[in-house]
Structures are given as structure tokens and as C-alpha cells.
Design an enzyme around this catalytic site. Structure first.
Site, PDB file in Angstrom:
ATOM      1  N   ASP A 232      -0.410   2.890   2.322  1.00  0.00           N
ATOM      2  CA  ASP A 232      -0.106   3.870   1.281  1.00  0.00           C
ATOM      3  C   ASP A 232      -0.241   5.310   1.774  1.00  0.00           C
ATOM      4  O   ASP A 232      -0.571   6.216   1.016  1.00  0.00           O
ATOM      5  CB  ASP A 232      -0.993   3.645   0.038  1.00  0.00           C
ATOM      6  CG  ASP A 232      -0.981   2.199  -0.397  1.00  0.00           C
ATOM      7  OD1 ASP A 232       0.122   1.642  -0.486  1.00  0.00           O
ATOM      8  OD2 ASP A 232      -2.056   1.617  -0.602  1.00  0.00           O
TER       9      ASP A 232
ATOM     10  N   LYS B 163       4.415   6.108   4.479  1.00  0.00           N
ATOM     11  CA  LYS B 163       5.339   5.703   5.557  1.00  0.00           C
ATOM     12  C   LYS B 163       6.759   5.592   5.043  1.00  0.00           C
ATOM     13  O   LYS B 163       7.704   5.994   5.715  1.00  0.00           O
ATOM     14  CB  LYS B 163       4.940   4.339   6.127  1.00  0.00           C
ATOM     15  CG  LYS B 163       3.630   4.325   6.842  1.00  0.00           C
ATOM     16  CD  LYS B 163       3.279   2.928   7.278  1.00  0.00           C
ATOM     17  CE  LYS B 163       3.020   1.969   6.138  1.00  0.00           C
ATOM     18  NZ  LYS B 163       1.859   2.239   5.304  1.00  0.00           N
TER      19      LYS B 163
ATOM     20  N   GLY C 128       4.545  -1.823  -0.467  1.00  0.00           N
ATOM     21  CA  GLY C 128       5.207  -1.149  -1.583  1.00  0.00           C
ATOM     22  C   GLY C 128       5.537   0.264  -1.141  1.00  0.00           C
ATOM     23  O   GLY C 128       4.662   1.105  -1.063  1.00  0.00           O
ATOM     24  N   HIS C 129       6.778   0.478  -0.763  1.00  0.00           N
ATOM     25  CA  HIS C 129       7.177   1.796  -0.266  1.00  0.00           C
ATOM     26  C   HIS C 129       7.932   2.542  -1.363  1.00  0.00           C
ATOM     27  O   HIS C 129       9.007   2.131  -1.773  1.00  0.00           O
ATOM     28  CB  HIS C 129       8.035   1.639   1.005  1.00  0.00           C
ATOM     29  CG  HIS C 129       7.254   1.066   2.156  1.00  0.00           C
ATOM     30  ND1 HIS C 129       7.825   0.497   3.250  1.00  0.00           N
ATOM     31  CD2 HIS C 129       5.908   0.994   2.359  1.00  0.00           C
ATOM     32  CE1 HIS C 129       6.878   0.088   4.092  1.00  0.00           C
ATOM     33  NE2 HIS C 129       5.707   0.381   3.563  1.00  0.00           N
TER      34      HIS C 129
ATOM     35  N   GLN D 105       1.794  -1.661   5.463  1.00  0.00           N
ATOM     36  CA  GLN D 105       0.319  -1.601   5.412  1.00  0.00           C
ATOM     37  C   GLN D 105      -0.162  -0.525   6.406  1.00  0.00           C
ATOM     38  O   GLN D 105       0.637   0.275   6.853  1.00  0.00           O
ATOM     39  CB  GLN D 105      -0.321  -2.961   5.727  1.00  0.00           C
ATOM     40  CG  GLN D 105      -0.105  -4.039   4.670  1.00  0.00           C
ATOM     41  CD  GLN D 105       1.237  -4.722   4.779  1.00  0.00           C
ATOM     42  OE1 GLN D 105       1.655  -5.126   5.843  1.00  0.00           O
ATOM     43  NE2 GLN D 105       1.916  -4.873   3.664  1.00  0.00           N
TER      44      GLN D 105
END
Ligand code: IMP
Length: 471
Positions: free
Chosen positions: A29, A32, A59-60, A243
Site C-alpha cells: 500500500d 505502487k 489492491g492497486h 504487496q
């Protein structure tokens, strides 16, 4: 807001024709996805963005034309022109992939640019049940997984019984699927006294098969082939990490880790390419730290109180109890809540409260070292605007001694963080136009110096100001 420590041309002589890993240096988080989406804007249709590990535990969050998208499996470059590839080191939930693809606006043509490795492992519905049931039985010892079946999927790979994307084209695929599913059911019954009911699986299996149909319609290409071809034609390849480094299965804070190699070394094994193809990494760090799930967090604001709160409470509980958390509160726990509010630090995959704390230099140095980071990108500096004073952990005290070393098992030692405080600028960063306020500059310069990124990379203030990019 993002700050580049220097604006490396993506094909500087040193990195020419090498894969460039974009890696999170904390617990995920860090931004990225945003970083990769931004890089994607300058790539062309012959360039390539690949994912090399993880699955839909990632989760991007990307903003595109005023709309917020969260990608879990599809590389964040989807809105650019470059090709995108889901690499061999990934675990792919077919139903989740099909759903994600559907959510991308119709006017974005990406299916003709997207390919998947035949070696990627399939996550099947019973993997998710195994994940959640085994977490529940661990009680207080749980990892706090995202519940997406990641660990059981990788476990099946090492147990040498996993189903992989390439298997879906063989006529015995359904039979193999049923065999694996039944093995899982047996494990659930025998080890956890849990019986999977038919209705529980029905919808998940329907989605799984729809996902398989979708997967069959995609281009299936070996990761090594597409990467090598792209590099040999002198085009760029970006490896988008998911991650963060501290969640790496071997070099993170085991066992509070994910199940893949999140560090730059994972690019080689995750794509099946020689290490010599991999260039220096771009390391992404947030101007403070967050963590979802369990495990040690030396600079957590509010310490244990925060970790228990974030484990047990939901966003709405927090809003009800702390509608206006005070960043200047005497309670560090409340300061942590304020930081969470200002930074919108809610899990993009699970909606969980992210634990918050100050930047941790020993851990960052460790992450920089194990990834071979050559360039830093600092994100979310503007979130700190709400504070009057911010802190940086420069060293630890362990067993009465000052140290910058990371112990073998952070969870087993009593770590006290040593902090240096910094005053915060007045108002928002955006009030200062393209320049950074004096206080922000001091903070960024300090980080560069202590992380030893100053020499040769970031020679003077003008460079910094020129390179500041506002979102
Ligand atoms: P898993 O990957 O779902 O097995 O979760 C293992 C640990 O990694 C848990 O602490 C999760 O919260 C954490 N984790 C997994 N994916 C992410 C991510 O994308 N961002 C932050 N933490 C993650």
C-alpha cells in the site's frame, strides 16, 4: 503526491534493456499502482508491464479521468498503451479476473494487449474456504490474510498438485479440478472438522467456470518469451510488484507475510528469466507507514491498542467513535486514527482499517538493500499536512542497546523506536505550487541522506523542485 528522488530516464545507459522492478519498500500500500500507472503514461504500445507474483490479495488504486479503479490482478498499466502480462509467479482466481476485466470501461481496449502465463497457478473456490477456515482456527495467532486463498494456492504449487493456466486447455481439466476440490474438502473435514456444503460452493464454482471461459479467450504466452522478445527489440519492461518487501515469504516478518516473493529477486523466478535481465529497482515508500493484518510494527502509533482496534473494528465503528480525530491529541492511538483518516488508509481489497505509524529507517534500509533499489519514489507526503509535528524512527533500542540491525524475528524482541521529530509546513502542499515548503524539503532531504540516496542521485535542491510531481 509523489516525489521522485531523481528523474531517471527509464532507458538510462545503465538500465538499458533490462526489466525494471517497481517494488514496495514497506508492508504494501505504498502507492505502487499509482507509480506504475504514471510510468505507463510514458510507455508506448511495444513496451510491457508485467506482474510477477501475488494474486488478488493486491489492491492497486488508480484514478482515471476522475473515476477510482481498484485493480487486484490486472497490471496497473491498463489505462496506458503498453502491453500487459500476468506472469508465471502469480496465482490467478479466474472468476475474479473476469469480473475485474468487466469493470474496465468499454472504450479502453486492453484485451488485445493483455496476456497470461500458462505457468500461473489457478486459485479455485475451495482455496478461499481453506484460507478463511484455517485463519479462523488460528484464533489470536492468525496472520490476518486477505481471505483470497493465496496461501493455499501457493501451497498446492509446492505440493506439486496445483492447477495452472496451461491446464485449462486439456480435456482432463474438469476431472483434475474435481480431484483437487475433493482433496481440499477432505482436508477441511479431517483437519478442521469443516464440511463444505453444496450451496456454499455453487455460486463460486459458477463464477470459476465463467472465469475459465474468459481465460481461454485470452492470449496465453510464456512470461520469458514475451519479456525476452520485448527486451530484444529494445523496448521497456516494467515489473510491477504487489504487496511490499516486508511481506516477502522468506525475507519479510515471517510468519506474518504473504506467500510469494515480493522483492526484486522474485522477478527472475516469477517470470523465468535470468537475473542478469533485471535492472536496479525503483523503490516506492510512503511518507509514513501502514500495515494490514497481524505482525510486528515497531513504529505503530498507539502500539498494541492500535493493532487490536484495527483487527477488531470496522470503518464505521471508527467513524462513530472518532468523527474528528485530533492529530495533536496526547494519545498516540488517536494520532494514528487521524493519520488513517487523512491518508484514507482503508484496505483496498478487504476494507480493513490499516494500522498506521511513522517511517522506520532501519526497515527501509533493509528493504533498499535486499531489493537493490536505485531510485526512490516518496508518496503521500501531503497526508502529513494535518500534523504539526511528524516523526522518523532512526534506530531501535533492543536489549538496552541502540541498533539499526533488523533482528531475525522482530516479533520475539522488545523493540523501542528512537525518533527524530520534524516540524510540518502550514497549509497544504498544493498551496506552495510546484515548490515544496521549507519544512517538507528538510524532511525529504533528511530521508535521502539517512537512506544514503543523496550522493550522485539527487545533487541539489533545484533538481528536487523540478522533479516534484503533483497528482
Ligand atoms: P495473504 O496474502 O492474503 O495470505 O495475506 C498475508 C498477509 O499479507 C496479511 O497480513 C495481509 O494483510 C497482507 N497483505 C496481502 N496482500 C496485501 C496488500 O496488497 N497490501 C497490504 N497487505 C497485504
Amino acid at each position: 503526491m509523489m516525489i521522485h528522488t531523481h528523474s531517471r530516464n527509464l532507458v538510462s545507459p545503465k538500465n538499458k534493456f533490462q526489466v525494471i522492478p517497481v517494488i514496495g519498500l514497506q508492508w504494501g500500500d505504498e502507492g505502487k499502482g499509482k507509480g506504475v500507472a504514471r510510468i505507463a503514461n510514458v510507455l508506448n504500445k511495444n513496451d510491457l508491464i508485467v506482474r510477477f507474483q501475488g494474486g488478488n490479495n493486491a489492491g492497486h488504486t488508480i484514478w482515471h479521468k476522475g473515476k477510482c479503479f481498484v485493480f487486484h490482478l490486472i497490471p496497473s498499466g491498463v489505462f496506458g498503451k503498453a502491453k500487459i502480462h500476468l506472469g508465471a509467479g502469480m496465482v490467478i482466481n479466474p472468476g475474479a479476473l473476469a469480473k475485474e476485466a468487466k469493470e474496465i470501461p468499454k472504450n479502453i481496449s486492453f484485451l488485445n494487449r493483455m496476456s497470461v502465463s500458462p505457468h500461473a497457478v489457478l486459485t479455485i473456490p475451495t482455496h478461499l474456504i481453506l484460507d478463511s477456515v484455517s485463519e479462523k482456527t488460528k484464533g489470536k495467532k492468525k496472520i490476518g490474510s486477505t481471505g483470497k486463498g493465496i496461501s493455499p494456492s501457493y501451497t498446492d504449487l509446492t505440493l506439486r498438485r496445483a492447477l495452472r493456466v496451461g491446464d485449462i486447455f486439456y480435456s482432463d481439466f474438469r476431472k483434475k479440478y474435481e480431484m483437487l476440490r475433493d482433496e481440499h474438502k477432505k482436508t477441511l473435514h479431517q483437519n478442521f472438522n469443516y464440511d463444505v456444503s453444496a450451496p456454499e460452493l455453487k455460486e463460486a464454482e459458477q463464477n470459476f467456470w465463467l472465469g475459465i471461459k474468459f481465460l481461454r479467450s485470452l492470449q496465453i504466452i510464456e512470461s520469458a518469451e514475451i519479456v525476452t522478445k520485448t527486451l530484444s527489440k529494445k523496448h521497456k519492461v516494467i515489473a510491477e510488484g504487489a504487496q511490499g518487501s516486508l511481506l516477502d515469504v522468506r525475507f519479510g516478518h515471517y510468519p506474518f507475510v504473504t506467500s510469494s516473493h515480493t522483492i526484486s529477486g522474485g522477478v527472475a523466478t516469477g517470470l523465468g528469466i535470468p537475473p542478469s535481465y533485471i535492472g536496479g529497482a525503483i523503490g516506492i515508500l510512503k511518507a509514513y507507514v501502514t500495515k494490514v493484518g497481524e505482525g510486528p510494527f515497531p513504529t505503530e502509533l498507539g502500539g498494541k491498542e492500535s493493532s487490536v482496534w484495527c483487527r477488531d473494528k470496522k470503518v464505521n465503528d471508527e467513524k462513530a467513535k472518532f468523527p474528528e480525530p485530533d492529530p495533536e491529541s496526547k494519545s498516540e492511538f488517536e494520532q494514528g486514527i487521524a493519520l488513517r483518516k487523512f491518508g484514507h488508509e482503508i484496505g483496498a481489497t478487504t476494507g480493513r482499517l490499516r494500522r498506521t505509524g511513522w517511517i522506520d529507517i532501519p526497515l527501509l534500509k533493509y528493504a533498499i538493500k535486499i531489493n537493490g533499489v536505485e531510485e526512490l519514489v516518496l508518496t503521500k507526503l501531503d497526508v502529513l499536512s494535518g500534523f504539526k509535528k511528524i516523526k522518523v524512527c532512526t534506530q531501535y533500542i533492543i536489549d538496552g542497546k541502540k541498533t539499526s540491525e533488523i533482528p531475525f524475528d522482530l516479533a520475539r524482541v522488545n523493540v523501542k523506536a528512537i525518533y527524530k521529530s520534524f516540524p510540518v509546513w502550514r497549509g497544504k502542499l498544493s498551496d506552495y505550487g510546484k515548490k515544496l515548503p521549507k519544512e517538507a524539503l528538510i524532511y525529504v532531504k533528511f530521508l535521502e541522506k539517512i537512506l544514503e540516496f543523496i550522493k550522485g542521485i539527487f545533487p541539489d535542491t533545484d533538481t528536487l523542485i523540478k522533479d516534484v510531481n503533483f497528482e
